[in-house]
Scaffold this active site. Structure first.
Site, PDB file in Angstrom:
ATOM      1  N   GLU A 181       0.899  -1.352   0.325  1.00  0.00           N
ATOM      2  CA  GLU A 181      -0.167  -0.118  -0.072  1.00  0.00           C
ATOM      3  C   GLU A 181       0.443   1.366   0.709  1.00  0.00           C
ATOM      4  OE1 GLU A 181      -4.187  -1.542   1.969  1.00  0.00           O
ATOM      5  OE2 GLU A 181      -2.660   0.546   2.935  1.00  0.00           O
TER       6      GLU A 181
ATOM      7  N   CYS B 241       3.272   8.663   0.968  1.00  0.00           N
ATOM      8  CA  CYS B 241       3.828   7.814   1.819  1.00  0.00           C
ATOM      9  C   CYS B 241       4.465   6.400   1.489  1.00  0.00           C
ATOM     10  CB  CYS B 241       3.029   7.669   3.373  1.00  0.00           C
ATOM     11  SG  CYS B 241       3.793   5.964   4.475  1.00  0.00           S
TER      12      CYS B 241
ATOM     13  N   CYS C 267       6.877  -6.417   7.208  1.00  0.00           N
ATOM     14  CA  CYS C 267       7.941  -6.201   7.844  1.00  0.00           C
ATOM     15  C   CYS C 267       8.465  -7.342   8.901  1.00  0.00           C
ATOM     16  CB  CYS C 267       8.417  -5.208   8.648  1.00  0.00           C
ATOM     17  SG  CYS C 267       9.252  -4.073   9.227  1.00  0.00           S
TER      18      CYS C 267
ATOM     19  N   CYS D  99       7.782  -4.629  16.326  1.00  0.00           N
ATOM     20  CA  CYS D  99       8.033  -3.723  16.974  1.00  0.00           C
ATOM     21  C   CYS D  99       6.239  -3.735  17.326  1.00  0.00           C
ATOM     22  CB  CYS D  99       7.601  -1.883  16.607  1.00  0.00           C
ATOM     23  SG  CYS D  99       9.659  -2.081  15.830  1.00  0.00           S
TER      24      CYS D  99
ATOM     25  N   CYS E 237       2.697  -2.166  16.366  1.00  0.00           N
ATOM     26  CA  CYS E 237       2.900  -1.528  14.456  1.00  0.00           C
ATOM     27  C   CYS E 237       2.129  -2.524  13.970  1.00  0.00           C
ATOM     28  CB  CYS E 237       4.520  -1.215  14.196  1.00  0.00           C
ATOM     29  SG  CYS E 237       4.598  -1.633  12.326  1.00  0.00           S
TER      30      CYS E 237
ATOM     31  N   GLU F  26      10.815  -2.134   6.543  1.00  0.00           N
ATOM     32  CA  GLU F  26      12.234  -1.347   7.223  1.00  0.00           C
ATOM     33  C   GLU F  26      13.073  -1.067   5.603  1.00  0.00           C
ATOM     34  OE1 GLU F  26      13.251   0.305   9.485  1.00  0.00           O
ATOM     35  OE2 GLU F  26      14.695   1.043   8.409  1.00  0.00           O
TER      36      GLU F  26
ATOM     37  N   SER G 119      12.570   6.668   7.123  1.00  0.00           N
ATOM     38  CA  SER G 119      12.287   6.373   8.543  1.00  0.00           C
ATOM     39  C   SER G 119      12.426   4.945   8.773  1.00  0.00           C
ATOM     40  CB  SER G 119      10.380   6.394   8.986  1.00  0.00           C
ATOM     41  OG  SER G 119      10.573   6.099  10.056  1.00  0.00           O
TER      42      SER G 119
ATOM     43  N   SER H 162      13.305   5.868  14.102  1.00  0.00           N
ATOM     44  CA  SER H 162      11.817   5.512  15.074  1.00  0.00           C
ATOM     45  C   SER H 162      12.712   5.436  16.600  1.00  0.00           C
ATOM     46  CB  SER H 162      11.468   4.122  14.435  1.00  0.00           C
ATOM     47  OG  SER H 162      10.756   4.549  13.428  1.00  0.00           O
ATOM     48  N   LEU H 163      12.584   6.232  17.478  1.00  0.00           N
ATOM     49  CA  LEU H 163      13.132   5.809  18.891  1.00  0.00           C
ATOM     50  C   LEU H 163      11.989   5.488  19.826  1.00  0.00           C
ATOM     51  CD1 LEU H 163      16.120   6.618  20.034  1.00  0.00           C
ATOM     52  CD2 LEU H 163      15.161   8.584  21.250  1.00  0.00           C
TER      53      LEU H 163
ATOM     54  N   CYS I 276       0.201   5.068  10.419  1.00  0.00           N
ATOM     55  CA  CYS I 276       1.263   4.776  10.905  1.00  0.00           C
ATOM     56  C   CYS I 276       0.966   3.128  11.079  1.00  0.00           C
ATOM     57  CB  CYS I 276       1.878   5.005  12.211  1.00  0.00           C
ATOM     58  SG  CYS I 276       1.214   6.900  12.061  1.00  0.00           S
TER      59      CYS I 276
HETATM   60  N1  SAH Z   1      10.498   1.236   9.468  1.00  0.00           N
HETATM   61  C1  SAH Z   1      10.431   2.526   9.429  1.00  0.00           C
HETATM   62  C2  SAH Z   1       9.142   2.553   8.784  1.00  0.00           C
HETATM   63  C3  SAH Z   1       7.891   2.365   9.531  1.00  0.00           C
HETATM   64  S1  SAH Z   1       6.315   3.191   9.571  1.00  0.00           S
HETATM   65  C4  SAH Z   1      10.306   2.326  11.048  1.00  0.00           C
HETATM   66  O1  SAH Z   1      10.091   2.052  11.914  1.00  0.00           O
HETATM   67  O2  SAH Z   1      11.046   4.071  11.378  1.00  0.00           O
HETATM   68  C5  SAH Z   1       7.153   5.371   9.773  1.00  0.00           C
HETATM   69  C6  SAH Z   1       6.476   4.870  11.393  1.00  0.00           C
HETATM   70  O3  SAH Z   1       5.357   4.512  12.129  1.00  0.00           O
HETATM   71  C7  SAH Z   1       7.709   4.966  12.329  1.00  0.00           C
HETATM   72  O4  SAH Z   1       8.102   5.536  13.350  1.00  0.00           O
HETATM   73  C8  SAH Z   1       7.045   3.772  13.839  1.00  0.00           C
HETATM   74  O5  SAH Z   1       7.060   2.776  14.169  1.00  0.00           O
HETATM   75  C9  SAH Z   1       5.565   4.086  13.443  1.00  0.00           C
HETATM   76  N2  SAH Z   1       4.652   3.787  13.780  1.00  0.00           N
HETATM   77  C10 SAH Z   1       4.147   2.403  13.180  1.00  0.00           C
HETATM   78  N3  SAH Z   1       2.998   1.470  13.888  1.00  0.00           N
HETATM   79  C11 SAH Z   1       2.678   2.389  14.623  1.00  0.00           C
HETATM   80  C12 SAH Z   1       1.016   3.098  14.773  1.00  0.00           C
HETATM   81  N4  SAH Z   1       0.966   2.015  15.447  1.00  0.00           N
HETATM   82  N5  SAH Z   1       1.209   4.036  15.860  1.00  0.00           N
HETATM   83  C13 SAH Z   1       1.714   5.183  15.782  1.00  0.00           C
HETATM   84  N6  SAH Z   1       2.754   5.293  14.843  1.00  0.00           N
HETATM   85  C14 SAH Z   1       3.538   3.639  14.369  1.00  0.00           C
END
Ligand code: SAH
Length: 377
Positions: free
Chosen positions: A110, A123, A130, A134, A137, A186, A219, A242-243, A361
């Site tokens: 998507e 986006c 992935c 996490c 997510c 990722e 990201s 993504s911290l 996200c």
């Molecule tokens: N793999 C990459 C891109 C992921 S999506 C990464 O981790 O950075 C982009 C951002 O959305 C990331 O910071 C991810 O942690 C965040 N994200 C994922 N699921 C989410 C959720 N349910 N609510 C808020 N942010 C989320």
């Protein structure tokens, strides 16, 4: 038979079958040879690239600079269909649109177009699924299906640029201005394809889409060696890390790769990137109620970032279906912002566009099974 979440994405792939090669899989300097190896006149590659990247045109019938009897062959060999539209969902009066695509092997992916008054962003996804796992997510829940090719990544951008350019998105024609690698996957775990796609996005016409590297945001969870490698590519995209937690104890659980590369190592790599490019990086921090939104964590984050060239992007958690977690209380979010600002750290709270179409996200594609109810072919 009921499908389990993620099943559609796994059900159909014709495994082992490679995506058809496309000129955007090939570095610009090698495209002439690519065409020649296919038995085509080399100079045609540049003409096709111009139609594709500059005019966003993949309709051979309109390629008036190419002999009629060659057009179909050029299209089939250089611009094969990589993404077939499955469905689109819209919100914000059509200004946010999520597109679901099927790839040659039935795997779904998507992308989301977000139109604002002064810019338009797409986006995009770099992987189907992935592997980073996490727990907050949605994409992370079903594991990695496969890497996307450079062509499949680039095609999402071209499709969005075309939708905006043709006036399909309400508000008149508009140029696509920004690309964010914040869809599924990722990006740094699919390094080569992502780099080639960034070159396609940033190269001047006719070799690419001529979108400035600064307008492209990558990201990452923080794969340190890949960030270091990115420094040497000389494509100054904006880096977002993504911290989600300032302390290793919590980050080990929220971003499990933290057990390999710790908060301090990830921030040092981001600093090195920023020193090289001169660009400020973003720290993404999903605010999760009573998990990572305590005042002491805001304080710790502020101390970590106060002398860094970083900006914090707080994302109200978008709860995944069945998740026990939810977004922070407004007062906790406000306190978090205030505490960071007290350290002189720049903070924004991300707008939550696309939530009502599961376009926000971590929500991409996972919801699709409940809509189509059948595996893709
Ligand atoms: N793999 C990459 C891109 C992921 S999506 C990464 O981790 O950075 C982009 C951002 O959305 C990331 O910071 C991810 O942690 C965040 N994200 C994922 N699921 C989410 C959720 N349910 N609510 C808020 N942010 C989320």
């Amino acid at each position: 038979m009921a499908l389990k979440p993620g099943e559609l994405v796994f059900a159909a792939p014709k495994r082992g079958k490679k995506a058809p090669q496309h000129i955007s899989d090939v570095a610009a300097k090698d495209r002439k040879k690519f065409a020649e190896d296919l038995g085509l006149p080399g100079f045609r590659a540049k003409q096709v690239a111009l139609h594709y990247f500059e005019h966003l045109n993949n309709d051979p019938d309109t390629w008036s600079d190419i002999p009629v009897d060659l057009r179909g062959t050029l299209k089939d060999l250089l611009l094969p269909e990589l993404l077939t539209p499955v469905r689109s969902l819209e919100c914000d009066r059509g200004r946010t649109r999520k597109d679901l695509w099927k790839m040659h092997d039935g795997v779904l992916v998507e992308s989301v177009i977000m139109r604002y008054s002064d810019r338009a962003t797409v986006c995009i996804s770099s992987q189907a699924g992935c592997g980073m796992n996490c727990p907050f997510c949605a994409t992370g829940q079903s594991g990695l299906t496969r890497n996307l090719t450079a062509g499949e990544i680039t095609e999402q951008v071209v499709m969005a640029a075309r939708a905006l350019d043709s006036g399909e998105i309400p508000g008149g024609t508009m140029r696509l201005s920004n690309v964010v690698f914040m869809g599924m996957g990722e990006p740094l775990a699919n390094y080569n394809a992502v780099i080639q796609s960034i070159r396609n996005i940033t190269a001047p016409h006719p070799e690419g889409l001529a979108i400035g590297a600064r307008s492209v945001t990558l990201s990452t969870v923080g794969l340190v060696p890949a960030i270091m490698k990115l420094i040497d590519e000389d494509i100054p995209v904006t880096l977002a890390v993504s911290l989600h937690a300032p302390d290793d104890e919590l980050r080990d659980t929220l971003v499990p790769i933290n057990t390999r590369w710790k908060v301090s190592e990830v921030l040092e790599a981001a600093d090195a990137y920023s020193n090289k490019t001169g660009r400020r990086y973003s720290i993404e921090y999903a605010l999760i109620r009573d998990i990572n939104d305590q005042a002491w964590r805001a304080d710790l984050l502020g101390r970590l970032l106060k002398n860094r060239n970083a900006h914090v992007n707080l994302i109200p958690l978008n709860p995944t279906p069945g998740s026990k977690w939810t977004a922070s209380r407004q007062e906790d979010e406000d306190t978090f912002v205030r505490l960071l600002e007290a350290y002189g750290v720049a903070v924004t709270v991300r707008d939550t566009r696309g939530r009502d179409i599961d376009g926000a996200c971590g929500q991409l594609a996972a919801s699709e099974i409940s809509i189509t109810g059948a595996p893709a072919e």
